[in-house]
Scaffold this motif. Structure first.
Motif, PDB file in Angstrom:
ATOM      1  N   LEU A  39       8.775  -1.991   7.280  1.00  0.00           N
ATOM      2  CA  LEU A  39       7.639  -2.883   7.492  1.00  0.00           C
ATOM      3  C   LEU A  39       7.609  -3.439   8.912  1.00  0.00           C
ATOM      4  N   LEU A  42       5.819  -1.216  11.394  1.00  0.00           N
ATOM      5  CA  LEU A  42       4.385  -0.970  11.268  1.00  0.00           C
ATOM      6  C   LEU A  42       3.655  -1.646  12.424  1.00  0.00           C
ATOM      7  N   HIS A  47       2.490  -7.546   7.580  1.00  0.00           N
ATOM      8  CA  HIS A  47       3.048  -6.935   6.374  1.00  0.00           C
ATOM      9  C   HIS A  47       4.481  -7.422   6.142  1.00  0.00           C
ATOM     10  N   GLU A 189       1.956   0.274   2.629  1.00  0.00           N
ATOM     11  CA  GLU A 189       2.352  -0.973   3.298  1.00  0.00           C
ATOM     12  C   GLU A 189       3.142  -1.885   2.351  1.00  0.00           C
TER      13      GLU A 189
END
Length: 446
Positions: A39, A42, A47, A189
């Motif tokens: 995460l 990303l 997120h 996600e």
């Protein structure tokens, strides 16, 4: 089991339990670190922040019921120490039924729980949306997660750490594998992280039940089933679990306030403190491997009435825990960019980490002693002592400085509050050790 172990035999027994428990425990935060790494890399940081926010809510939903694991371990270990195999099985059955009931209630109430939880938590709209997506996926794993607490506690109480290691390996390796596909390959996600964790919990549950069925026949369970509702045993379990529930609720609330106050300082501060708390969690799981061994042996020694072994256990477990806690802190303080760079590539977060990483030293040094003593008193099933210690640590050590941190919008003060929380926990638990040893000596005399 012998009640008069030599120091060498004791070290061998403790080390065997501790090493297997450490390996088992480390898989849990390592899987969490992999979640953070996926995460954290990303394009959008919300997120990672959203999962951190939702984790606060899940800490309440799950770890408030940590008595399902802790109470099971202590009561099972003492039954094993007395040589009462039927009572040990009954402890697992009672807590398993309670876990199933609580898990189903959580599923039924998932919508109002989500509404209340995210209303109370502070964050931007984007972070809350990411957190709700994670919540909506992970909530379906509630029954499996709570029953797994019981399975782990039951195996630990019987000194079967190898089975706990197997369960952790299956759960966390499959979680990491599914994370890769759900988060990275398929772009789900934060929701992907939730689904992977929930599915891995069910796989862990099925494996645990298979292990139990290999050892006990259905006819054995049927024979003792009427004793599940025995009033005296139920009262003892209720009293212990009530104290542990209060203790765990207050403990979780302290970390929840820490995370929620972090979010009021901004998304970058929340992300920074989230990454630092991952290190605290990693160290805690490592040290908890020693604490779990302490729980198992403390309960067994109490059941046997062997006071001398309890003293030796405190010395060896306490010293080892402190060395590990201090070592973790020093390693991350000396190499912050190396270790934290694996978790996130956001430069502003890494720069903030360099400013706050020194707080790991007091948090982990004193926290290591608190974790070990937690395990000791869980094994002795001294729920009242555990509850009182955490309440005092929160009200006296954490709350006043945390309020000042919020008023002054100062993250350093927030970390000071967490450090003082660990200090007070360690001191208040340590003060109760002499009395606990005297009580075991009285039991032996009886």
């Amino acid at each position: 089991m012998s009640t008069n172990l030599s120091t060498t035999d004791f070290l061998r027994r403790f080390s065997r339990l501790a090493i297997v428990n450490i390996l088992s425990n480390l898989m849990v935060p390592l899987a969490g670190l992999i979640d953070v790494a996926f995460l954290g890399h990303l394009a959008e940081i919300q997120h990672l922040a959203g999962v951190a926010l939702a984790t606060v809510l899940f800490n309440y939903l799950y770890w408030t019921f940590g008595f399902l694991r802790m109470g099971t371990t202590g009561m099972t270990a003492q039954a094993i120490g007395r040589g009462d195999r039927d009572s040990a099985l009954l402890v697992g059955l009672r807590h398993g039924l309670v876990a199933l009931g609580i898990g189903l209630v959580i599923l039924l109430l998932q919508l109002p729980l989500r509404a209340i939880g995210f209303t109370l938590l502070s964050a931007t709209a984007e972070v809350k949306l990411a957190g709700q997506a994670y919540y909506n996926a992970l909530i379906w794993g509630a029954p499996a997660t709570l029953i797994n607490f019981v399975l782990i506690g039951w195996f630990l109480g019987r000194e079967q750490s190898g089975k706990v290691l197997l369960l952790s390996a299956i759960s966390n390796l499959t979680n990491s594998f599914m994370d890769y596909f759900f988060v990275v390959r398929w772009g789900w996600e934060s929701a992907g992280a939730g689904y992977s964790t929930a599915l891995s919990q069910y796989l862990m549950l099925f494996t645990g039940m298979w292990l139990v069925c290999r050892e006990f026949r259905w006819s054995q369970i049927q024979a003792i089933a009427p004793k599940i509702w025995e009033p005296i045993a139920l009262k003892a379990a209720f009293t212990l679990n009530r104290e542990i529930l209060i203790r765990t609720f207050v403990l979780i609330s302290t970390f929840a306030v820490f995370t929620n106050l972090s979010s009021t300082f901004g998304t970058n501060v929340l992300a920074t403190n989230t990454v630092l708390l991952q290190v605290v969690t990693l160290a805690a799981y490592f040290i908890d491997g020693l604490a779990f061994a302490t729980e198992s042996l403390a309960g067994i020694f109490r059941g046997q009435g062997t006071n001398e072994q309890l003293r030796l256990l405190l010395c060896i477990s306490g010293g080892t825990s402190f060395v590990f806690g201090l070592g973790f802190a020093i390693a991350f303080i000396l190499n912050p960019n190396l270790f934290f760079g694996l978790l996130t590539n956001h430069r502003d977060v890494l720069e903030r980490i360099n400013q706050y990483v020194v707080w790991l030293l007091p948090v982990l040094a004193f926290g290591s002693i608190a974790y070990m003593l937690d395990g000791y008193f869980i094994g002795l099933t001294e729920g009242k002592i555990l509850r009182q210690s955490v309440v005092v640590a929160t009200l006296v050590g954490f709350a006043p400085v945390a309020i000042a941190a919020w008023y002054l919008q100062n993250s350093h003060l927030l970390w000071l509050a967490l450090a003082l929380f660990m200090v007070v926990r360690a001191v208040t638990l340590g003060q109760q050790v002499p009395a606990s040893l005297r009580s075991v000596e009285k039991l032996k005399g009886c």
